[in-house]
Motif scaffolding. Structure first.
Motif, PDB file in Angstrom:
ATOM      1  N   UNK A   1     -42.895  19.847 -81.653  1.00 48.86           N
ATOM      2  CA  UNK A   1     -41.801  20.020 -82.622  1.00 48.86           C
ATOM      3  C   UNK A   1     -42.077  19.405 -83.993  1.00 48.86           C
ATOM      4  N   UNK A   2     -43.023  18.474 -84.090  1.00 47.29           N
ATOM      5  CA  UNK A   2     -43.307  17.824 -85.369  1.00 47.29           C
ATOM      6  C   UNK A   2     -44.414  18.517 -86.161  1.00 47.29           C
ATOM      7  N   UNK A   3     -44.972  19.582 -85.595  1.00 51.63           N
ATOM      8  CA  UNK A   3     -46.096  20.256 -86.241  1.00 51.63           C
ATOM      9  C   UNK A   3     -45.674  20.852 -87.583  1.00 51.63           C
ATOM     10  N   UNK A   4     -46.490  20.616 -88.623  1.00 52.13           N
ATOM     11  CA  UNK A   4     -46.173  21.087 -89.967  1.00 52.13           C
ATOM     12  C   UNK A   4     -47.294  21.925 -90.592  1.00 52.13           C
ATOM     13  N   UNK A   5     -48.499  21.871 -90.024  1.00 54.45           N
ATOM     14  CA  UNK A   5     -49.614  22.584 -90.627  1.00 54.45           C
ATOM     15  C   UNK A   5     -50.710  22.782 -89.589  1.00 54.45           C
ATOM     16  N   UNK A   6     -51.262  23.995 -89.558  1.00 58.97           N
ATOM     17  CA  UNK A   6     -52.391  24.294 -88.674  1.00 58.97           C
ATOM     18  C   UNK A   6     -53.604  24.626 -89.530  1.00 58.97           C
ATOM     19  N   UNK A   7     -54.689  23.919 -89.300  1.00 61.15           N
ATOM     20  CA  UNK A   7     -55.937  24.146 -90.015  1.00 61.15           C
ATOM     21  C   UNK A   7     -57.010  24.555 -89.012  1.00 61.15           C
ATOM     22  N   UNK A   8     -57.459  25.818 -89.116  1.00 62.19           N
ATOM     23  CA  UNK A   8     -58.441  26.336 -88.173  1.00 62.19           C
ATOM     24  C   UNK A   8     -59.838  26.141 -88.758  1.00 62.19           C
ATOM     25  N   UNK A   9     -60.688  25.418 -88.051  1.00 63.82           N
ATOM     26  CA  UNK A   9     -62.008  25.081 -88.569  1.00 63.82           C
ATOM     27  C   UNK A   9     -62.982  26.245 -88.495  1.00 63.82           C
ATOM     28  N   UNK A  10     -62.650  27.263 -87.710  1.00 62.31           N
ATOM     29  CA  UNK A  10     -63.533  28.422 -87.568  1.00 62.31           C
ATOM     30  C   UNK A  10     -62.991  29.597 -88.387  1.00 62.31           C
ATOM     31  N   UNK A  11     -63.234  30.820 -87.917  1.00 61.28           N
ATOM     32  CA  UNK A  11     -62.861  31.985 -88.723  1.00 61.28           C
ATOM     33  C   UNK A  11     -61.687  32.761 -88.129  1.00 61.28           C
ATOM     34  N   UNK A  12     -61.934  33.559 -87.091  1.00 66.93           N
ATOM     35  CA  UNK A  12     -60.901  34.458 -86.582  1.00 66.93           C
ATOM     36  C   UNK A  12     -59.707  33.699 -86.016  1.00 66.93           C
ATOM     37  N   UNK A  13     -58.514  34.193 -86.363  1.00 62.35           N
ATOM     38  CA  UNK A  13     -57.267  33.573 -85.922  1.00 62.35           C
ATOM     39  C   UNK A  13     -56.453  34.462 -84.988  1.00 62.35           C
ATOM     40  N   UNK A  14     -56.897  35.682 -84.759  1.00 60.96           N
ATOM     41  CA  UNK A  14     -56.087  36.640 -84.006  1.00 60.96           C
ATOM     42  C   UNK A  14     -55.653  36.092 -82.646  1.00 60.96           C
ATOM     43  N   UNK A  15     -56.549  35.440 -81.958  1.00 63.50           N
ATOM     44  CA  UNK A  15     -56.252  34.940 -80.618  1.00 63.50           C
ATOM     45  C   UNK A  15     -55.389  33.679 -80.645  1.00 63.50           C
ATOM     46  N   UNK A  16     -55.330  32.997 -81.785  1.00 63.81           N
ATOM     47  CA  UNK A  16     -54.637  31.711 -81.864  1.00 63.81           C
ATOM     48  C   UNK A  16     -53.164  31.851 -82.216  1.00 63.81           C
ATOM     49  N   UNK A  17     -52.846  32.656 -83.216  1.00 62.29           N
ATOM     50  CA  UNK A  17     -51.468  32.767 -83.688  1.00 62.29           C
ATOM     51  C   UNK A  17     -50.759  33.946 -83.025  1.00 62.29           C
ATOM     52  N   UNK A  18     -49.462  33.838 -82.925  1.00 56.51           N
ATOM     53  CA  UNK A  18     -48.644  34.844 -82.244  1.00 56.51           C
ATOM     54  C   UNK A  18     -47.477  35.239 -83.136  1.00 56.51           C
ATOM     55  N   UNK A  19     -46.696  36.211 -82.699  1.00 59.02           N
ATOM     56  CA  UNK A  19     -45.474  36.568 -83.428  1.00 59.02           C
ATOM     57  C   UNK A  19     -44.558  35.350 -83.549  1.00 59.02           C
ATOM     58  N   UNK A  20     -44.500  34.572 -82.475  1.00 61.60           N
ATOM     59  CA  UNK A  20     -43.669  33.372 -82.486  1.00 61.60           C
ATOM     60  C   UNK A  20     -44.145  32.388 -83.550  1.00 61.60           C
ATOM     61  N   UNK A  21     -45.449  32.283 -83.707  1.00 56.80           N
ATOM     62  CA  UNK A  21     -45.980  31.368 -84.720  1.00 56.80           C
ATOM     63  C   UNK A  21     -45.559  31.818 -86.113  1.00 56.80           C
ATOM     64  N   UNK A  22     -45.747  33.104 -86.419  1.00 53.44           N
ATOM     65  CA  UNK A  22     -45.392  33.579 -87.760  1.00 53.44           C
ATOM     66  C   UNK A  22     -43.901  33.396 -88.031  1.00 53.44           C
ATOM     67  N   UNK A  23     -43.101  33.503 -86.989  1.00 51.92           N
ATOM     68  CA  UNK A  23     -41.654  33.354 -87.163  1.00 51.92           C
ATOM     69  C   UNK A  23     -41.265  31.936 -87.582  1.00 51.92           C
ATOM     70  N   UNK A  24     -42.095  30.960 -87.284  1.00 55.15           N
ATOM     71  CA  UNK A  24     -41.774  29.575 -87.652  1.00 55.15           C
ATOM     72  C   UNK A  24     -41.952  29.328 -89.150  1.00 55.15           C
ATOM     73  N   UNK A  25     -42.799  30.130 -89.803  1.00 54.63           N
ATOM     74  CA  UNK A  25     -43.088  29.895 -91.217  1.00 54.63           C
ATOM     75  C   UNK A  25     -44.076  28.773 -91.457  1.00 54.63           C
ATOM     76  N   UNK A  26     -44.682  28.247 -90.381  1.00 53.28           N
ATOM     77  CA  UNK A  26     -45.667  27.186 -90.543  1.00 53.28           C
ATOM     78  C   UNK A  26     -46.863  27.689 -91.347  1.00 53.28           C
ATOM     79  N   UNK A  27     -47.381  26.906 -92.292  1.00 52.88           N
ATOM     80  CA  UNK A  27     -48.569  27.319 -93.023  1.00 52.88           C
ATOM     81  C   UNK A  27     -49.809  27.196 -92.143  1.00 52.88           C
ATOM     82  N   UNK A  28     -50.756  28.095 -92.340  1.00 53.64           N
ATOM     83  CA  UNK A  28     -52.014  28.059 -91.594  1.00 53.64           C
ATOM     84  C   UNK A  28     -53.155  28.415 -92.543  1.00 53.64           C
ATOM     85  N   UNK A  29     -54.232  27.689 -92.429  1.00 53.61           N
ATOM     86  CA  UNK A  29     -55.437  27.964 -93.211  1.00 53.61           C
ATOM     87  C   UNK A  29     -56.623  28.049 -92.257  1.00 53.61           C
ATOM     88  N   UNK A  30     -57.710  28.643 -92.723  1.00 52.49           N
ATOM     89  CA  UNK A  30     -58.928  28.662 -91.931  1.00 52.49           C
ATOM     90  C   UNK A  30     -60.138  28.477 -92.833  1.00 52.49           C
TER      91      UNK A  30
END
Length: 347
Positions: free
Chosen positions: A89-118
């Motif tokens: 519940x305290x998560x505010x930012x996801x930083x992916x150290x690799x490239x592809x994100x398809x397997x990591x993020x979901x519809x639920x993730x995008x709905x949160x509005x959390x920022x994500x970088x790779x």
């Protein structure tokens, strides 16, 4: 050292400690985060660590992500669906150290509005460089000479009757003006090659716009065809049997992108017949079985999906991770943030 969240970053409480969780496969951690980089990361917050393989159960995931604000991921991390997100519940930012994100993020993730970088941009020079190495090897017939000498063929037979080509003046066709594609184009043009590009998303005003052409024309007129397109539903099977048949005899085919873009059966038939040569870093089955059909061809150059995995690219990625987290905590614009629309056009 004590670390606290700054004022004026609405999502954080002033005075609260920053917690960063690093979850990268153990065999890759030192490659991404050698001591100097790890120290830079530690200067930003209190680091906790886990191997992503150890987070399969909800209990382990909850314990690892308890109180975590910034999550650093790589391969093998559990998919961030509603159930997993509820445990952090305290998560505010996801930083992916690799490239592809398809397997990591979901519809639920995008709905949160959390920022994500790779940090995928870190791999572009490495992938482009191997693609260039493949191109030079195929043009110079290095793969054929090497196979022949290792197989015990005579000096004269190994030399062959067909003359090698130089890259200067060669016609290079690039499928996909991606980050790696653009770096590869720069390298080829610097060595005197003539380059044309197929990518329907290159817009007017883009420096590559004057180099664009149709896919069939590109395939039919290139000495080397190099694939740098992302794996998306739109590109799946884009180079099929008809497209491979359109290539002239003697064409060299390079793929450091994804196998789903190509009809690998049709490609195999064309290479096995000797009509075209190929260099491949990606395959339908990985790891490539020891008895796989591709292993027996003398006119194909094979590498085990290592194009982006250089020591330099891993270190670049680690530095990007640190810099992006620093921007996030300072409330500055992220340089490598992705949106859902961005991801739809990426591999």
């Amino acid at each position: 050292m004590s670390h606290h969240l700054g004022v004026g970053q609405g999502q954080y409480r002033p005075g609260s400690p920053i917690r960063i969780h690093l979850s990268v496969p153990a065999k890759e951690k030192e490659a991404f985060f050698p001591l100097p980089t790890l120290h830079s990361l530690a200067a930003l917050g209190e680091i906790t660590e886990s191997d992503p393989a150890a987070l399969r159960t909800e209990e382990a995931f909850r314990e690892a992500l308890d109180g975590v604000h910034v999550l650093v991921t790589a391969w093998g991390f559990p998919r961030l669906d509603a159930a997993r997100l509820a445990l952090a519940p305290d998560l505010r930012f996801v930083m992916h150290a690799a490239s592809s994100l398809h397997w990591l993020v979901s519809d639920d993730f995008w709905a949160t509005g959390l920022p994500v970088s790779q940090a995928g941009v870190a791999m572009a020079p490495a992938v482009a460089e191997l693609s260039l190495g493949f191109t030079l090897s195929l043009l110079r017939r290095t793969h054929r000479h090497d196979h022949a000498l290792h197989a015990g063929q005579s000096w004269e037979t190994a030399a062959g009757s067909e003359r090698a080509r130089e890259i200067g003046g060669a016609r290079i066709g690039v499928v996909g003006a991606s980050r790696t594609g653009r770096r590869y184009i720069e390298m080829c043009r610097a060595l005197g090659a003539g380059v044309r590009v197929y990518d329907p998303y290159v817009k007017a005003g883009d420096p590559l716009a004057e180099l664009t052409t149709g896919l069939t024309d590109l395939l039919a007129t290139s000495d080397v065809v190099a694939v740098h397109a992302p794996a998306t539903p739109e590109t799946h099977g884009m180079i099929g049997a008809d497209e491979i048949a359109a290539m002239r005899d003697g064409t060299r085919f390079v793929n450091t992108s994804r196998p789903s873009i190509v009809d690998m059966d049709a490609l195999f038939d064309a290479v096995a017949s000797g009509r075209i040569d190929a260099a491949l870093d990606v395959f339908d089955s990985e790891p490539l079985p020891v008895d796989d059909r591709w292993r027996g061809l003398p006119n194909v150059l094979l590498t085990p999906h290592v194009a982006g995995a250089t020591a330099d690219s891993r270190q670049r990625a680690g530095r990007i991770v640190v810099a992006e987290i620093r921007r996030h905590l300072a409330g500055e614009p992220l340089q490598h943030a992705l949106t859902r629309d961005d991801l739809a056009r990426m591999g």
